[in-house]
Design a protein around this motif. Structure first.
Motif, PDB file in Angstrom:
ATOM      1  N   ALA A 208       7.023  -0.073   5.994  1.00 40.00           N
ATOM      2  CA  ALA A 208       8.120   0.368   5.113  1.00 40.00           C
ATOM      3  C   ALA A 208       7.861   1.816   4.722  1.00 40.00           C
ATOM      4  O   ALA A 208       8.099   2.216   3.587  1.00 40.00           O
ATOM      5  CB  ALA A 208       8.177  -0.531   3.880  1.00 40.00           C
TER       6      ALA A 208
ATOM      7  N   ALA B  45      18.057  -0.367   3.486  1.00 43.15           N
ATOM      8  CA  ALA B  45      16.634  -0.667   3.256  1.00 43.15           C
ATOM      9  C   ALA B  45      16.477  -1.997   2.514  1.00 43.15           C
ATOM     10  O   ALA B  45      15.645  -2.839   2.882  1.00 43.15           O
ATOM     11  CB  ALA B  45      15.981   0.472   2.478  1.00 43.15           C
TER      12      ALA B  45
ATOM     13  N   SER C 294      26.240   7.178   1.760  1.00 42.61           N
ATOM     14  CA  SER C 294      25.237   6.642   0.819  1.00 42.61           C
ATOM     15  C   SER C 294      24.749   5.252   1.215  1.00 42.61           C
ATOM     16  O   SER C 294      24.611   4.366   0.372  1.00 42.61           O
ATOM     17  CB  SER C 294      25.810   6.566  -0.602  1.00 42.61           C
ATOM     18  OG  SER C 294      26.386   7.765  -0.987  1.00 42.61           O
TER      19      SER C 294
ATOM     20  N   ALA D 204      19.805  19.135   5.405  1.00 44.07           N
ATOM     21  CA  ALA D 204      20.244  19.091   4.001  1.00 44.07           C
ATOM     22  C   ALA D 204      19.369  19.986   3.128  1.00 44.07           C
ATOM     23  O   ALA D 204      18.151  20.023   3.287  1.00 44.07           O
ATOM     24  CB  ALA D 204      20.178  17.655   3.491  1.00 44.07           C
TER      25      ALA D 204
ATOM     26  N   SER E 210      22.362   7.975  -4.650  1.00 46.16           N
ATOM     27  CA  SER E 210      23.614   7.297  -4.974  1.00 46.16           C
ATOM     28  C   SER E 210      23.725   6.006  -4.166  1.00 46.16           C
ATOM     29  O   SER E 210      23.495   6.017  -2.958  1.00 46.16           O
ATOM     30  CB  SER E 210      24.791   8.228  -4.641  1.00 46.16           C
ATOM     31  OG  SER E 210      25.975   7.712  -5.168  1.00 46.16           O
TER      32      SER E 210
ATOM     33  N   ASP F  32      12.387   4.098  -8.121  1.00 44.00           N
ATOM     34  CA  ASP F  32      11.355   3.583  -7.209  1.00 44.00           C
ATOM     35  C   ASP F  32      10.144   3.080  -7.989  1.00 44.00           C
ATOM     36  O   ASP F  32       9.527   2.076  -7.635  1.00 44.00           O
ATOM     37  CB  ASP F  32      10.934   4.679  -6.210  1.00 44.00           C
ATOM     38  CG  ASP F  32      12.024   5.006  -5.190  1.00 44.00           C
ATOM     39  OD1 ASP F  32      13.204   4.745  -5.470  1.00 44.00           O
ATOM     40  OD2 ASP F  32      11.700   5.536  -4.110  1.00 44.00           O
TER      41      ASP F  32
ATOM     42  N   VAL G 271      -1.953   4.622   4.459  1.00 41.89           N
ATOM     43  CA  VAL G 271      -2.264   3.831   5.653  1.00 41.89           C
ATOM     44  C   VAL G 271      -2.360   4.811   6.819  1.00 41.89           C
ATOM     45  O   VAL G 271      -1.419   5.559   7.096  1.00 41.89           O
ATOM     46  CB  VAL G 271      -1.171   2.766   5.922  1.00 41.89           C
ATOM     47  CG1 VAL G 271      -1.418   2.088   7.260  1.00 41.89           C
ATOM     48  CG2 VAL G 271      -1.144   1.748   4.800  1.00 41.89           C
TER      49      VAL G 271
ATOM     50  N   ILE H 246       0.860  -1.182   0.000  1.00 43.97           N
ATOM     51  CA  ILE H 246       0.000   0.000   0.000  1.00 43.97           C
ATOM     52  C   ILE H 246       0.897   1.232   0.000  1.00 43.97           C
ATOM     53  O   ILE H 246       1.694   1.423   0.910  1.00 43.97           O
ATOM     54  CB  ILE H 246      -0.934   0.015   1.225  1.00 43.97           C
ATOM     55  CG1 ILE H 246      -1.712  -1.306   1.294  1.00 43.97           C
ATOM     56  CG2 ILE H 246      -1.885   1.211   1.158  1.00 43.97           C
ATOM     57  CD1 ILE H 246      -2.577  -1.442   2.528  1.00 43.97           C
TER      58      ILE H 246
ATOM     59  N   ASP I  62      14.039   2.891   6.367  1.00 43.72           N
ATOM     60  CA  ASP I  62      14.029   4.092   7.207  1.00 43.72           C
ATOM     61  C   ASP I  62      12.932   4.038   8.269  1.00 43.72           C
ATOM     62  O   ASP I  62      12.982   4.804   9.239  1.00 43.72           O
ATOM     63  CB  ASP I  62      13.784   5.340   6.341  1.00 43.72           C
ATOM     64  CG  ASP I  62      15.011   5.740   5.534  1.00 43.72           C
ATOM     65  OD1 ASP I  62      16.015   5.003   5.574  1.00 43.72           O
ATOM     66  OD2 ASP I  62      14.940   6.784   4.860  1.00 43.72           O
TER      67      ASP I  62
ATOM     68  N   ARG J 203       7.491   9.564  -8.324  1.00 41.24           N
ATOM     69  CA  ARG J 203       7.526  10.767  -7.491  1.00 41.24           C
ATOM     70  C   ARG J 203       8.986  11.006  -7.069  1.00 41.24           C
ATOM     71  O   ARG J 203       9.763  10.073  -6.971  1.00 41.24           O
ATOM     72  CB  ARG J 203       6.623  10.614  -6.262  1.00 41.24           C
ATOM     73  CG  ARG J 203       6.877   9.347  -5.419  1.00 41.24           C
ATOM     74  CD  ARG J 203       7.824   9.590  -4.291  1.00 41.24           C
ATOM     75  NE  ARG J 203       8.083   8.425  -3.465  1.00 41.24           N
ATOM     76  CZ  ARG J 203       9.101   7.603  -3.637  1.00 41.24           C
ATOM     77  NH1 ARG J 203       9.945   7.769  -4.635  1.00 41.24           N
ATOM     78  NH2 ARG J 203       9.318   6.599  -2.806  1.00 41.24           N
TER      79      ARG J 203
HETATM   80  C1  LIG Z   1      19.672  14.233   2.879  1.00 40.61           C
HETATM   81  C2  LIG Z   1      19.621  12.773   2.554  1.00 40.61           C
HETATM   82  C3  LIG Z   1      20.491  12.241   1.604  1.00 40.61           C
HETATM   83  C4  LIG Z   1      20.469  10.876   1.320  1.00 40.61           C
HETATM   84  N1  LIG Z   1      21.335  10.364   0.394  1.00 40.61           N
HETATM   85  C5  LIG Z   1      21.354   9.033   0.172  1.00 40.61           C
HETATM   86  C6  LIG Z   1      22.211   8.466  -0.810  1.00 40.61           C
HETATM   87  O1  LIG Z   1      22.959   9.156  -1.499  1.00 40.61           O
HETATM   88  N2  LIG Z   1      22.196   7.122  -0.973  1.00 40.61           N
HETATM   89  C7  LIG Z   1      21.370   6.315  -0.247  1.00 40.61           C
HETATM   90  O2  LIG Z   1      21.415   5.087  -0.425  1.00 40.61           O
HETATM   91  N3  LIG Z   1      20.506   6.832   0.639  1.00 40.61           N
HETATM   92  C8  LIG Z   1      20.480   8.153   0.862  1.00 40.61           C
HETATM   93  N4  LIG Z   1      19.575   8.665   1.736  1.00 40.61           N
HETATM   94  C9  LIG Z   1      18.690   7.742   2.436  1.00 40.61           C
HETATM   95  C10 LIG Z   1      17.563   7.195   1.547  1.00 40.61           C
HETATM   96  O3  LIG Z   1      16.789   8.258   1.077  1.00 40.61           O
HETATM   97  C11 LIG Z   1      16.698   6.247   2.379  1.00 40.61           C
HETATM   98  O4  LIG Z   1      17.461   5.503   3.275  1.00 40.61           O
HETATM   99  C12 LIG Z   1      15.893   5.282   1.488  1.00 40.61           C
HETATM  100  O5  LIG Z   1      15.105   5.979   0.583  1.00 40.61           O
HETATM  101  C13 LIG Z   1      15.028   4.399   2.403  1.00 40.61           C
HETATM  102  O6  LIG Z   1      14.118   3.670   1.675  1.00 40.61           O
HETATM  103  P1  LIG Z   1      12.734   3.197   2.340  1.00 40.61           P
HETATM  104  O7  LIG Z   1      12.117   2.290   1.346  1.00 40.61           O
HETATM  105  O8  LIG Z   1      12.931   2.727   3.724  1.00 40.61           O
HETATM  106  O9  LIG Z   1      11.855   4.528   2.467  1.00 40.61           O
HETATM  107  P2  LIG Z   1      11.319   5.463   1.308  1.00 40.61           P
HETATM  108  O10 LIG Z   1      12.164   5.329   0.106  1.00 40.61           O
HETATM  109  O11 LIG Z   1      11.148   6.814   1.911  1.00 40.61           O
HETATM  110  O12 LIG Z   1       9.902   4.852   0.954  1.00 40.61           O
HETATM  111  C14 LIG Z   1       8.827   4.939   1.847  1.00 40.61           C
HETATM  112  C15 LIG Z   1       7.553   4.920   1.040  1.00 40.61           C
HETATM  113  O13 LIG Z   1       6.441   4.793   1.941  1.00 40.61           O
HETATM  114  C16 LIG Z   1       5.385   5.615   1.484  1.00 40.61           C
HETATM  115  N5  LIG Z   1       4.571   5.949   2.663  1.00 40.61           N
HETATM  116  C17 LIG Z   1       4.941   6.708   3.723  1.00 40.61           C
HETATM  117  N6  LIG Z   1       3.941   6.761   4.620  1.00 40.61           N
HETATM  118  C18 LIG Z   1       2.921   6.028   4.113  1.00 40.61           C
HETATM  119  C19 LIG Z   1       1.618   5.714   4.577  1.00 40.61           C
HETATM  120  N7  LIG Z   1       1.155   6.155   5.753  1.00 40.61           N
HETATM  121  N8  LIG Z   1       0.821   4.939   3.801  1.00 40.61           N
HETATM  122  C20 LIG Z   1       1.274   4.455   2.602  1.00 40.61           C
HETATM  123  N9  LIG Z   1       2.519   4.731   2.111  1.00 40.61           N
HETATM  124  C21 LIG Z   1       3.316   5.504   2.868  1.00 40.61           C
HETATM  125  C22 LIG Z   1       6.079   6.832   0.877  1.00 40.61           C
HETATM  126  O14 LIG Z   1       5.240   7.473  -0.068  1.00 40.61           O
HETATM  127  C23 LIG Z   1       7.319   6.208   0.250  1.00 40.61           C
HETATM  128  O15 LIG Z   1       7.142   5.910  -1.116  1.00 40.61           O
HETATM  129  C24 LIG Z   1      19.550  10.028   2.002  1.00 40.61           C
HETATM  130  C25 LIG Z   1      18.659  10.576   2.918  1.00 40.61           C
HETATM  131  C26 LIG Z   1      18.690  11.922   3.210  1.00 40.61           C
HETATM  132  C27 LIG Z   1      17.732  12.484   4.218  1.00 40.61           C
END
Ligand SMILES: Cc1cc2nc3c(=O)[nH]c(=O)nc-3n(C[C@H](O)[C@H](O)[C@H](O)COP(=O)(O)OP(=O)(O)OC[C@H]3O[C@@H](n4cnc5c(N)ncnc54)[C@H](O)[C@@H]3O)c2cc1C
Length: 406
Positions: free
Chosen positions: A146, A295, A289, A170, A28, A94, A114, A15, A279, A22
């Motif tokens: 997630a 994740a 990075s 940042a 990286s 993504d 959610v 979900i 995250d 987006r």
């Molecule tokens: C300044 C900065 C720089 C970064 N640079 C790097 C880099 O160079 N390389 C790297 O590997 N990482 C980097 N990161 C970290 C990276 O962005 C994350 O660690 C990574 O995207 C985590 O993936 P994720 O799937 O856990 O979360 P996300 O990619 O954030 O995905 C979470 C998803 O959940 C969805 N969601 C949220 N809440 C809900 C809800 N209630 N209901 C339904 N859907 C929902 C969102 O829409 C989103 O699509 C950086 C982070 C920051 C802050």
């Protein structure tokens, strides 16, 4: 997670509140990601999409135009047949990963938020999701949070622990017209040290023409700079000579975005009927990075425990706990490395230039260390810092940051 569960024959629904593609920060990658892409048969898509290949990383000192680089080829990882990883447009990446999960068998629902995870007798049993104006309860045997830095369950259960040391901020955007030079480091990630404590800038190629540039500083540095965001950003760029040179003809092509409050951990990553991954469980500073790799690996390790839970028909926290221990250890290694790095910046340069430690530092930078005993170099770094701290005078002493070692 969806891919791993489908591969194990477990039906699953993703979900997602956004409608993909987006934009997203985190562009990286590190080479350990390749192993996951191979396992879930996604590597071919990565190659066909033509994401920029990342063969290494280059760091730039603030003052004297000095720089040093590493190449991933120096430290091949067993079972990984590429000496590069990727820089990605996260909108595209993504979206493709989500489509891939759907192709592998996940039911994907987009544009649905959610609202909360539903519990009965302390056990997660489903979610309440908002479809337009309606709310619908959906039940499942296991709930995986997630939700990224939205930390849906963390906020619901009030179990987020803010990082006591790091409060980085940042500001980033995409640019055209950088002068990236024409040597072999052209498509590396470039990290420029700034003169302010814990300040640095990333340069990440998104396509041949477009480059992502982000300024990271302690939040206080940003707050004390009373000016508009553009002036702030440009002022920081000028504090590193190489960066100022690279950016001298650059033109911004989208709006500035900012990210704050992003280092935290949750007191627990699992419970009866639920797990948190990526995250949504833990976030460490992005200097190396590591985020996407953590994740991806968290999804792999969590899915292994979910498969086990189905085999045992036991979805309790105890069955999921080995996943939490493993992820905590892996993210903890990153955290320790980042902490030592910020504590004494010249140490990193010195260790990477030392043939005795270079490979271990490279191993850390590639992102597949989940066992602390594999990287004794962290202990050596620690001892070195203690020596500098205890010396009455030392060349590096003025550069020690005010960060406790433990
Ligand atoms: C300044 C900065 C720089 C970064 N640079 C790097 C880099 O160079 N390389 C790297 O590997 N990482 C980097 N990161 C970290 C990276 O962005 C994350 O660690 C990574 O995207 C985590 O993936 P994720 O799937 O856990 O979360 P996300 O990619 O954030 O995905 C979470 C998803 O959940 C969805 N969601 C949220 N809440 C809900 C809800 N209630 N209901 C339904 N859907 C929902 C969102 O829409 C989103 O699509 C950086 C982070 C920051 C802050």
């Amino acid at each position: 997670m969806g891919c791993y569960l489908s591969m194990a024959g477990i039906s699953n629904t993703i979900i997602e509140k956004a409608n993909h593609p987006r934009p997203h920060v985190g562009e990286s990658m590190v080479t350990s990601s390749t192993r996951i892409f191979e396992e879930i048969s996604f590597l071919k898509t990565m190659e066909e999409t033509g994401f920029v290949k990342k063969y290494g990383a280059t760091w730039h000192a603030p003052a004297n135009r000095g720089k040093f680089s590493i190449e991933f080829a120096e430290f091949p990882q067993p079972g990984i047949h590429q000496d590069y990883t990727y820089h990605v447009d996260r909108g595209k990446f993504d979206h493709q990963l989500l489509k891939h999960a759907e192709d592998m068998g996940s039911i994907v629902v987009q544009g649905v938020v959610v609202k909360r995870v539903l519990f009965e007798d302390g056990r997660a049993v489903g979610v309440r999701a908002g479809f337009g104006n309606q709310e619908v309860d959906m039940r499942a045997k296991v709930i995986v949070d997630a939700s990224g830095r939205g930390t849906l369950l963390g906020r619901q259960m009030r179990v987020i622990e803010k990082d006591p040391l790091f409060n980085q901020y940042a500001v980033h955007a995409w640019f055209k017209g950088l002068d990236k030079g024409d040597d072999h480091t052209r498509d590396h990630i470039h990290i420029y040290f700034l003169t302010v404590e814990r300040g640095w800038v990333w340069q990440i190629p998104i396509t041949e023409e477009i480059t992502s540039v982000g300024v990271v500083v302690d939040k206080s540095v940003f707050s004390e700079f009373h000016s508009d965001i553009e002036t702030y950003f440009n002022a920081q760029l000028q504090t590193n000579a190489n960066l100022a040179h690279t950016m001298r003809h650059a033109e911004r092509i989208n709006e500035f975005k900012s990210e704050g409050d992003y280092s935290y951990s949750l007191t627990n990553f699992v419970g009866d009927g639920y797990l948190m991954i990526g995250d949504a469980a833990r976030f460490v500073d992005p200097i190396f990075s590591s985020g996407v790799s953590i994740a991806l690996y968290s999804a792999k390790y969590a899915s292994e425990r979910i498969v086990r839970a189905f085999e045992m028909n036991d979805f309790s926290a105890a069955v999921f706990k080995p996943y939490e221990d493993r992820l905590r250890q892996g993210a903890g290694i990153w955290y320790e490395f980042i902490r030592l790095y910020y504590k004494l910046l010249p140490l990193f340069t010195r260790f990477i230039a030392n043939p005795e430690y270079r490979l271990q530092v490279l191993q850390l930078l590639q992102g597949e260390v989940f066992d602390r005993s594999e990287v004794p170099v962290l202990d050596t770094m620690r001892k070195y810092i203690e020596t500098v701290e205890n010396a009455s005078s030392h060349l590096f002493k003025p550069q020690l940051a005010d960060i406790p070692l433990d």
